[in-house]
Design an enzyme around this catalytic site. Structure first.
Site, mmCIF file in Angstrom:
data_model
loop_
_atom_site.group_PDB
_atom_site.id
_atom_site.type_symbol
_atom_site.label_atom_id
_atom_site.label_comp_id
_atom_site.label_asym_id
_atom_site.label_seq_id
_atom_site.Cartn_x
_atom_site.Cartn_y
_atom_site.Cartn_z
ATOM 1 C CG LEU A 58 -1.940 -1.079 1.408
ATOM 2 C CD1 LEU A 58 -2.701 -0.885 2.714
ATOM 3 C CD2 LEU A 58 -2.900 -1.118 0.231
ATOM 4 C CG ASP A 59 0.400 4.304 -2.965
ATOM 5 O OD1 ASP A 59 1.264 3.516 -3.372
ATOM 6 O OD2 ASP A 59 -0.439 4.854 -3.700
ATOM 7 N NE ARG A 60 4.731 9.028 4.987
ATOM 8 C CZ ARG A 60 5.305 8.628 6.120
ATOM 9 N NH1 ARG A 60 5.888 7.436 6.163
ATOM 10 N NH2 ARG A 60 5.302 9.391 7.192
#
Length: 311
Positions: free
Chosen positions: A144-146
Site C-alpha cells: 500500500l502507498d504510504r
C-alpha cells in the site's frame, strides 16, 4: 500435498514435507510439480538448505518411489542490509506459520524510503520476526502507498512469497478498496482499462499513457453526497492489476481525483491524505488451499467525511 513441519527450537529454518506420488520420478521433477522454484533450489544447494528422502540427504537426480517422504529445508534468510529491525505496534488481523495480514494506518510506509527510512511496516515486521525467532525477512505480498490505509499481506518466507506471486498473476488474490473522490461519479458501475506509466517529468508521479503497462480497475458508486457544499462520491474499487498508484491515477484520469490526493489533483482541505482504504483481501492459502477473506473498516478520517455528508 505438502505440510509445514514444526521447526525445533535449535533449527528455525522453514521446512516443508511432501509425499512422492509417481514411481521413478526424479526428485527435481517432483520439486518442480510442488512449485519449488529454481532460485530456491539454488539457495538450498549453496546457502545451507537440505533435501532429504526418508530421512536421507539426496540430490535432485534421485529417483523417487511412491510413498517416499520428501523433506525440503530452506536456508535461513537474511534481511536486506538497508532494512533495520525496529520494534513497534503492528495491527495484526491474521497470522499463521506462513503469512501475516495487517491493518496498516495512514501515514506509514510499507517499505523504507529515502524520505522515510524508519518505522515502515517492513522494519517493524523484521523486528517482530526477530522476537519470534524466525530466520526470515519481510516479503510484501500486497503493498500500500504510504498514505493509503487498510489491509496488506506479508509472506514469512521467500517460498511463500513465490507461491503468492504465482497466485497474484493468476488473479487468485483479490483486493477491494473504498475511496472518496471529488465530484459526483454519475456512472454507477464502470471498468477503467487504461495503461499506466511513469510521468517523464517525475520520478514519483504516474499517468495514463499509451506505452504504459496494462491496468484495470472496476469502480462501483456507493454514495453520492455533498460535504460543506462540495460534491463527493464514495466509491468501491476492485483491482485486477497492481500498478503503482493505479487507483489514484485512474480516478484522476476520469476527472474524479481522490479527496486529499494533491499529487493527482485532489484537495487536502478536508483530509490530509488520499481518502483510500483497502477494505477487503481475499486469497487462497498458499499451502492449505483454504479460502481466506479479511475485512477492515474505514479509518476515522474517512468516516468523518461520510458522517458530515448531506444528500
Amino acid at each position: 500435498m505438502n505440510h509445514l513441519l514444526q521447526m525445533s527450537k535449535m533449527d528455525t529454518r522453514f521446512t516443508l514435507q511432501f509425499t512422492a506420488e509417481k514411481e521413478g520420478q526424479l526428485l527435481r521433477e517432483a520439486l518442480q510439480e510442488w512449485r519449488i522454484s529454481k532460485r530456491a533450489l539454488t539457495a538450498i544447494k549453496f546457502d545451507g538448505g537440505l533435501l532429504t528422502v526418508n530421512g536421507i540427504e539426496r540430490n535432485v537426480r534421485y529417483a523417487l518411489q511412491v510413498g517416499d517422504c520428501v523433506v525440503v529445508t530452506f536456508p535461513p534468510e537474511e534481511k536486506s542490509e538497508g532494512l533495520a529491525r525496529e520494534h513497534g505496534n503492528l495491527a495484526i488481523v491474521y497470522e499463521d506459520d506462513t503469512i501475516l495480514v495487517l491493518n496498516k494506518p495512514a501515514h506509514q510506509s510499507t517499505i523504507p524510503s529515502r524520505e522515510h527510512p524508519t518505522n515502515s511496516i517492513a522494519n517493524l515486521v523484521c523486528g517482530y520476526f526477530q522476537q519470534q525467532g524466525l530466520a526470515s525477512t519481510a516479503h510484501i505480498i500486497t503493498r500500500l502507498d504510504r498514505d493509503t490505509s487498510g489491509l496488506l499481506c506479508i509472506a514469512k518466507h521467500a517460498h511463500i512469497h513465490h507461491l503468492t506471486g504465482l497466485a497474484q498473476r493468476n488473479g487468485e488474490i483479490s483486493r477491494q478498496y473504498e475511496a472518496i473522490v471529488h465530484g459526483h461519479v454519475y456512472q454507477d458501475i464502470q471498468s477503467i482499462m487504461a495503461p499506466i506509466g511513469r510521468k517523464e517529468t517525475s520520478i514519483i508521479e504516474r499517468e495514463v499513457r499509451e506505452d504504459g503497462q496494462y491496468a484495470h480497475t472496476d469502480v462501483t458508486v456507493l454514495k453520492r453526497f455533498y460535504f460543506e457544499a462540495e460534491p463527493m462520491t464514495h466509491v468501491q474499487l476492485r483491482l485486477h492489476t497492481g500498478r503503482t498508484h493505479q487507483i489514484r491515477v485512474h480516478m484522476s484520469y476520469i476527472g474524479h481525483p481522490l479527496v486529499g490526493d494533491d499529487l493527482y489533483g485532489g484537495s487536502r482541505l478536508h483530509i490530509n491524505r488520499q481518502a483510500l482504504h483497502c477494505v477487503s483481501l481475499t486469497m487462497t492459502h498458499p499451502l492449505t488451499s483454504k479460502h481466506l477473506q479479511f475485512t477492515s473498516i474505514l479509518n476515522e478520517d474517512m468516516q468523518s467525511l461520510l458522517k458530515g455528508s448531506s444528500a
